[in-house]
Design a protein around this motif. Structure first.
Motif, PDB file in Angstrom:
ATOM      1  N   GLU A 173      -5.125   2.058  -2.565  1.00  0.00           N
ATOM      2  CA  GLU A 173      -5.755   0.854  -2.014  1.00  0.00           C
ATOM      3  C   GLU A 173      -6.269  -0.050  -3.151  1.00  0.00           C
ATOM      4  N   LEU A 185     -10.663  -8.138  -0.643  1.00  0.00           N
ATOM      5  CA  LEU A 185      -9.629  -8.894  -1.359  1.00  0.00           C
ATOM      6  C   LEU A 185      -9.987 -10.381  -1.385  1.00  0.00           C
ATOM      7  N   TYR A 236       1.133   4.058  -2.746  1.00  0.00           N
ATOM      8  CA  TYR A 236       0.852   5.452  -2.340  1.00  0.00           C
ATOM      9  C   TYR A 236       2.013   6.376  -2.704  1.00  0.00           C
ATOM     10  N   PHE A 268     -10.608  -3.799   3.639  1.00  0.00           N
ATOM     11  CA  PHE A 268      -9.641  -4.171   2.603  1.00  0.00           C
ATOM     12  C   PHE A 268      -9.528  -5.695   2.455  1.00  0.00           C
ATOM     13  N   THR A 326      -3.360  -1.800  -4.512  1.00  0.00           N
ATOM     14  CA  THR A 326      -2.925  -2.862  -3.599  1.00  0.00           C
ATOM     15  C   THR A 326      -3.790  -4.111  -3.793  1.00  0.00           C
ATOM     16  N   GLN A 327      -5.106  -3.900  -3.908  1.00  0.00           N
ATOM     17  CA  GLN A 327      -6.019  -5.027  -4.168  1.00  0.00           C
ATOM     18  C   GLN A 327      -5.629  -5.724  -5.473  1.00  0.00           C
ATOM     19  N   PRO A 356      -1.368   6.958   4.866  1.00  0.00           N
ATOM     20  CA  PRO A 356      -2.714   6.737   5.396  1.00  0.00           C
ATOM     21  C   PRO A 356      -2.902   5.233   5.650  1.00  0.00           C
ATOM     22  N   ALA A 357      -3.925   4.891   6.394  1.00  0.00           N
ATOM     23  CA  ALA A 357      -4.143   3.463   6.683  1.00  0.00           C
ATOM     24  C   ALA A 357      -5.084   2.853   5.648  1.00  0.00           C
ATOM     25  N   LEU A 358      -4.949   1.553   5.492  1.00  0.00           N
ATOM     26  CA  LEU A 358      -5.878   0.835   4.615  1.00  0.00           C
ATOM     27  C   LEU A 358      -7.258   0.838   5.269  1.00  0.00           C
ATOM     28  N   THR A 359      -8.305   0.812   4.465  1.00  0.00           N
ATOM     29  CA  THR A 359      -9.647   0.795   5.049  1.00  0.00           C
ATOM     30  C   THR A 359      -9.914  -0.564   5.702  1.00  0.00           C
ATOM     31  N   SER A 378      -4.798   7.934  -1.492  1.00  0.00           N
ATOM     32  CA  SER A 378      -4.971   6.700  -0.709  1.00  0.00           C
ATOM     33  C   SER A 378      -6.017   5.754  -1.304  1.00  0.00           C
ATOM     34  N   ARG A 414     -12.655 -11.030  -3.866  1.00  0.00           N
ATOM     35  CA  ARG A 414     -12.154 -10.972  -5.255  1.00  0.00           C
ATOM     36  C   ARG A 414     -11.376 -12.223  -5.614  1.00  0.00           C
ATOM     37  N   PHE A 418       0.842  -1.206   0.000  1.00  0.00           N
ATOM     38  CA  PHE A 418       0.000   0.000   0.000  1.00  0.00           C
ATOM     39  C   PHE A 418       0.878   1.257   0.000  1.00  0.00           C
TER      40      PHE A 418
END
Lengths: 161, 138
Positions: A37, B67, A27, B63, A40-41, B57-60, A33, B70, A23
């Motif tokens: 994200e 994933l 970024y 996440f 990243t996925q 920032p942080a991942l939600t 962000s 998916r 991530f």
């Protein structure tokens, strides 16, 4: 185990261990962000898809970082293209605070650096100033990371004067 | 120690802490060189600003669940290995029936000849795929 059977629990461990790093790498390239994200996925999904063909020549982390970097660069190109197509946006921007101004100034200065230096500088700070980690993530020798950092710092210092 | 070496150590210090003797040399040089002292001050300010403003920032929180969802969605293969064989067989069968009705020959003759041609064509195709990769099933 992860390689032979594409085991889901082993893949979960891989995600657990690298999700933040991937991530941050995304970024550092994209600077947004939500898009980072998504990248990243996508990177983990691609990793899962290529695992059956993984021959073990490079380490898993190197492969993952390469996938993430390429995915982020493609996303950045697509975003740049979209942005240039919608430049006539007349959105209302709220008045920035003093801190925001300082942040914007810093961002602006970093944004003036050549792309490779920008990426190294951002990742260096996102990775808690760990040069070895940055070198591994960007698949660069440590010496190259340091010279990018040094050149970038000299430029930034000049511009700050 | 000259200015060039001092600047290099000042830049190195941001990545790795200097040894006591290196620190001492830098301090000593900067005490009588205003250019290097200013360089050190600007680098320190720059490091402070970059540390403050370049933050991840942080991942939600969803996440991982997104994933996992998916990854569980397996893509359907575009074409199975046997799809072309089925298409080939069906086409040949229809062609044989139509030929036996339309052509001005005995249906038995047309069917025999047609089946022979189809089998020969299928064998020829299999022979070709010994040397080249079939374009389906990864």
């Amino acid at each position: 185990m992860l390689l032979e059977r594409r085991s889901a629990p082993a893949f979960e461990l891989l995600v657990e261990r690298y999700q933040q790093k991937v991530f941050r790498l995304a970024y550092s390239i994209i600077g947004d962000s939500a898009s980072a994200e998504d990248v990243t996925q996508d990177a983990f999904v691609k990793m899962w898809q290529v695992l059956p063909e993984y021959d073990g020549r490079a380490s898993l982390s190197t492969l993952l970082y390469t996938i993430a970097r390429n995915t982020a660069l493609s996303a950045l190109r697509a975003a740049t293209h979209r942005r240039s197509a919608s430049l006539d946006c007349s959105c209302e921007v709220p008045a920035p605070s003093v801190d925001t101004v300082a942040q914007l100034e810093t961002e602006k200065l970093v944004g003036r650096l050549p792309e490779a230096e920008q990426e190294v500088v951002r990742l260096f700070y996102l990775q808690d100033r760990n040069v070895n980690e940055v070198a591994q993530m960007l698949d660069m020798p440590i010496g190259t990371v340091k010279s990018h950092l040094h050149r970038a710092r000299r430029r930034l210092a000049e511009w700050m004067k | 120690m000259n200015c060039q070496e001092t600047e290099r150590l000042i830049l190195d210090a941001i990545e790795t802490p200097l040894s006591a003797s290196e620190r001492e040399s830098v301090d000593e040089h900067c005490s009588h060189c205003s250019a290097c002292a200013q360089f050190a001050a600007v680098q320190s300010e720059l490091d402070h600003r970059l540390r403050r403003f370049i933050t991840a920032p942080a991942l939600t929180t969803d996440f991982r669940s997104l994933l996992t969802a998916r990854i569980r969605q397996r893509p359907r293969p575009a074409l199975h290995a046997w799809s072309l064989d089925v298409a080939y067989g069906t086409g040949a069968f229809v062609a044989l029936i139509v030929s036996s009705i339309v052509l001005p020959f005995k249906p038995q003759t047309v069917l025999t000849l047609g089946i022979a041609i189809c089998v020969a064509a299928y064998l020829l195709q299999s022979f070709i795929f010994v040397f080249v990769d079939e374009p389906y099933d990864q």
